[in-house]
Design a protein around this motif. Sequence first.
Motif, mmCIF file in Angstrom:
data_model
loop_
_atom_site.group_PDB
_atom_site.id
_atom_site.type_symbol
_atom_site.label_atom_id
_atom_site.label_comp_id
_atom_site.label_asym_id
_atom_site.label_seq_id
_atom_site.Cartn_x
_atom_site.Cartn_y
_atom_site.Cartn_z
ATOM 1 N N VAL A 116 0.820 -1.219 0.000
ATOM 2 C CA VAL A 116 0.000 0.000 0.000
ATOM 3 C C VAL A 116 0.851 1.265 0.000
ATOM 4 N N SER A 117 2.096 1.151 0.456
ATOM 5 C CA SER A 117 2.987 2.318 0.455
ATOM 6 C C SER A 117 3.814 2.390 -0.826
ATOM 7 N N HIS A 118 3.435 1.573 -1.841
ATOM 8 C CA HIS A 118 4.100 1.554 -3.146
ATOM 9 C C HIS A 118 5.566 1.156 -3.030
ATOM 10 N N THR A 119 5.862 0.261 -2.098
ATOM 11 C CA THR A 119 7.199 -0.298 -1.955
ATOM 12 C C THR A 119 7.167 -1.742 -2.415
ATOM 13 N N ASP A 120 8.094 -2.106 -3.305
ATOM 14 C CA ASP A 120 8.129 -3.484 -3.791
ATOM 15 C C ASP A 120 8.579 -4.418 -2.682
ATOM 16 N N GLN A 121 7.837 -5.481 -2.488
ATOM 17 C CA GLN A 121 8.188 -6.490 -1.504
ATOM 18 C C GLN A 121 8.255 -7.853 -2.173
ATOM 19 N N MET A 122 9.264 -8.620 -1.770
ATOM 20 C CA MET A 122 9.436 -9.969 -2.310
ATOM 21 C C MET A 122 9.007 -10.994 -1.266
ATOM 22 N N ALA A 123 8.193 -11.944 -1.703
ATOM 23 C CA ALA A 123 7.790 -13.065 -0.859
ATOM 24 C C ALA A 123 8.541 -14.305 -1.340
ATOM 25 N N VAL A 124 9.219 -14.958 -0.416
ATOM 26 C CA VAL A 124 9.967 -16.183 -0.720
ATOM 27 C C VAL A 124 9.234 -17.353 -0.072
ATOM 28 N N VAL A 125 8.901 -18.357 -0.869
ATOM 29 C CA VAL A 125 8.117 -19.506 -0.421
ATOM 30 C C VAL A 125 8.878 -20.788 -0.723
ATOM 31 N N ALA A 126 8.768 -21.754 0.159
ATOM 32 C CA ALA A 126 9.358 -23.074 -0.065
ATOM 33 C C ALA A 126 8.238 -24.096 -0.240
ATOM 34 N N ASP A 145 11.628 -6.045 1.661
ATOM 35 C CA ASP A 145 11.632 -4.991 0.656
ATOM 36 C C ASP A 145 12.748 -5.250 -0.340
ATOM 37 N N ILE A 146 12.492 -4.898 -1.596
ATOM 38 C CA ILE A 146 13.498 -5.104 -2.637
ATOM 39 C C ILE A 146 13.532 -3.881 -3.535
ATOM 40 N N ALA A 155 17.909 -12.535 -7.406
ATOM 41 C CA ALA A 155 18.553 -13.787 -6.998
ATOM 42 C C ALA A 155 19.313 -13.604 -5.687
ATOM 43 N N LEU A 156 20.039 -12.495 -5.562
ATOM 44 C CA LEU A 156 20.775 -12.225 -4.321
ATOM 45 C C LEU A 156 19.818 -12.030 -3.149
ATOM 46 N N ALA A 157 18.664 -11.403 -3.407
ATOM 47 C CA ALA A 157 17.677 -11.201 -2.336
ATOM 48 C C ALA A 157 17.120 -12.540 -1.858
#
Length: 481
Positions: A116-126, A145-146, A155-157
């Motif tokens: 909602v704050s227009h910040t890109d977020q990455m979700a990592v799932v196994a 955040d990314i 990839a590094l994230a």
Amino acid sequence: MIDSAAEIERNRDAIKIMLDITRTLARQGLAMRGSSEENEGNSNFNQFVQLLSRHVPSFKRWLADAPKRPHAARYLSPKSQNEYIKLLGEDVSNRVTEEINRSAMWSVIADTTPNVSHTDQMAVVARYVCPDSGLPTERLVDIKDINDKTGDGQALAIIASLDRKCLDKNGIAFQSYDFTASMSGVFRGCQAKMQTHLERDIPYIPCTAHRINTSVEHSCEASVPVCALFELLQELFVFVTSSTKRFDVYREKVKQSDEELLMLRNLSATRWVAREESICAVWSSYTVVLEVLEVLTDSKYDTKTRVKAGALQDKMKSFNFLVMLMFMKNVMGKTKCLTTEVQGIEMNIIDTIESFKTTITTLEHIRNDGEGLKNQIQATKSVAEQHGIDPDDEYNRHHRQRKKPRRIDDHPETAANLCLVEHYRKEFFAVLDAQINAIKANLEAVTNILQPAVTLLQPPYIGPVDNTELLRIETQNKLMN
């Protein structure tokens, strides 16, 4: 010493109760406390504490004895609540990490989305097979955040998240992301950089649902009338819902209808298979929508509304719109079923491939059933005539034969002249061929990567056998296991 030990035990019992309250609130997705202006005693957490104190005498005495303890500690402050949340979160995270590492082999899945704050977020799932239950399981590993959206940055994230959670990267057997260039790129995509950083081959399986979505989008773009259909559906939704007065007229018309109608739906910009809902809504309430537009052309509405309503009414009272609406309703229903199936957590490789093959067979049947497509066009003509639309006249006005000059073609009179049925069959074929070829390419890509597993897991066909033979086979399988 006895009093001190008893006091420690009472403190532990009280903290356990408050941890359990925190866990319950978190499980139900309820806020611990309200806004900063709200009275602290009215927060959800404190209300639960007061509720339990009325039914647990020992807990009530512990709260009442707070002034006698050093610093009058009650452990009810926002700081203590945050600590409870942190402790529970760490415990859950550690259990997930331990379960994933015990599974020995797992797949990493990642995707980014703005919050909602227009910040890109990455979700990592196994995704892995649970070592205890033997069932396929997906667990959220990390959200962060990314800023670097390149393939190497993502990839590094992902690797940093796995390291922070102490996950064994040697157990990564597959990787799966969406089909964007930054993720799927062969040289600079995230999947290629993951293999570079981990110094080994990790098969990349593109998100099947995302690829189906892309296939539907590209197939729809193969036909201009289909693109015009979606443009009109979006215009119609925006026009009706952007004004409360206009939407009230539509809602009243729906209530007056004897049939159970679907409400207008917005066209998803990213999920094309979700557009099937919008198509079905307009198809089921076609007559009602025309009546609403007719009402909105009344002089009591402003000029802009009347002009737009009249233009939309003219576009909807078109055979071109009706025939494409009916056709896409049938086609997109098949692809939506496929997407819904492959997104299920319980889906396995064999079932996914079988779902692909079934959908391809269904679309090919529609493609090769010339009589069925002709009947569909004739049925649409009947519906159009009920609404005062003359399909043949409309087609002749917009598809007048244009012969090439003799300096280009010595025999212009031999040029083919498509009739109404052949013209729309050609448009249908363009959409179906593009969609069938795209889904086949997706199936081939997945099958090639997973060919060893498919060969291993594909059960052989066993014909009809009697009960004695079936019992013998079951016994043999148990002994082999």
